[in-house]
Design a protein around this motif. Sequence first.
Motif, mmCIF file in Angstrom:
data_model
loop_
_atom_site.group_PDB
_atom_site.id
_atom_site.type_symbol
_atom_site.label_atom_id
_atom_site.label_comp_id
_atom_site.label_asym_id
_atom_site.label_seq_id
_atom_site.Cartn_x
_atom_site.Cartn_y
_atom_site.Cartn_z
ATOM 1 N N ALA A 1 69.478 77.674 51.519
ATOM 2 C CA ALA A 1 69.117 78.171 52.857
ATOM 3 C C ALA A 1 68.134 77.229 53.553
ATOM 4 C CB ALA A 1 68.521 79.570 52.752
ATOM 5 N N LYS A 2 67.164 76.715 52.819
ATOM 6 C CA LYS A 2 66.173 75.808 53.419
ATOM 7 C C LYS A 2 66.806 74.476 53.818
ATOM 8 C CE LYS A 2 61.960 77.647 51.365
ATOM 9 N NZ LYS A 2 60.837 77.359 50.449
ATOM 10 N N ILE A 3 67.721 73.957 52.993
ATOM 11 C CA ILE A 3 68.403 72.705 53.339
ATOM 12 C C ILE A 3 69.243 72.898 54.592
ATOM 13 C CG2 ILE A 3 70.218 71.087 52.633
ATOM 14 C CD1 ILE A 3 69.160 71.432 49.738
ATOM 15 N N LYS A 4 70.004 73.974 54.630
ATOM 16 C CA LYS A 4 70.863 74.260 55.784
ATOM 17 C C LYS A 4 70.039 74.379 57.055
ATOM 18 C CE LYS A 4 74.651 77.377 57.067
ATOM 19 N NZ LYS A 4 74.337 77.736 58.406
ATOM 20 N N SER A 5 68.939 75.104 56.987
ATOM 21 C CA SER A 5 68.078 75.283 58.152
ATOM 22 C C SER A 5 67.469 73.961 58.614
ATOM 23 C CB SER A 5 66.970 76.289 57.824
ATOM 24 O OG SER A 5 66.095 76.435 58.916
ATOM 25 N N ALA A 6 66.977 73.163 57.678
ATOM 26 C CA ALA A 6 66.374 71.877 58.034
ATOM 27 C C ALA A 6 67.388 70.946 58.687
ATOM 28 C CB ALA A 6 65.775 71.213 56.798
ATOM 29 N N MET A 7 68.604 70.920 58.162
ATOM 30 C CA MET A 7 69.634 70.039 58.711
ATOM 31 C C MET A 7 70.087 70.511 60.096
ATOM 32 S SD MET A 7 69.928 67.616 56.469
ATOM 33 C CE MET A 7 71.440 66.767 56.887
ATOM 34 N N GLU A 8 70.198 71.815 60.295
ATOM 35 C CA GLU A 8 70.631 72.353 61.589
ATOM 36 C C GLU A 8 69.556 72.247 62.659
ATOM 37 O OE1 GLU A 8 73.829 75.748 60.107
ATOM 38 O OE2 GLU A 8 71.797 76.376 60.635
ATOM 39 N N ASN A 9 68.290 72.394 62.253
ATOM 40 C CA ASN A 9 67.199 72.476 63.225
ATOM 41 C C ASN A 9 66.325 71.226 63.301
ATOM 42 O OD1 ASN A 9 67.843 75.233 63.906
ATOM 43 N ND2 ASN A 9 67.011 75.786 61.916
ATOM 44 N N GLY A 10 66.579 70.243 62.453
ATOM 45 C CA GLY A 10 65.776 69.024 62.466
ATOM 46 C C GLY A 10 64.337 69.264 62.055
#
Length: 77
Positions: free
Chosen positions: A25-34
Motif C-alpha cells: 500500500a505504501k509503495i503504491k501510494s508513493a508511486m501514484e502521488n510522488g
Amino acid sequence: MGRKRVIIAQTEWGIDDANVADVVAKIKSAMENGTVAELALLDGADRQVTVYLNGKVALSVVVDLDLGPKPTEISGG
C-alpha cells in the motif's frame, strides 16, 4: 514458498509476511502521488531495516509476492 521481495533500482529487499499489505500500500501510494514512503523491509541477512522510497524519482519498483510456481524453462520459440 520463497521469499517475498521488493526490487528498487538494482537493490533487492525482503518483505516480512506480517508487513506485506502495508508495504504494498505504501509503495503504491508513493508511486501514484510522488511522495516518500517509509518501508519496513529485510536486508540480505533478514535483518529489519527502514528503506525510504521516493515515489517522485523512482521509475519503477518490482514487488514479487511469490504467488505461484515459477516456470522451470522458458522456450525461445
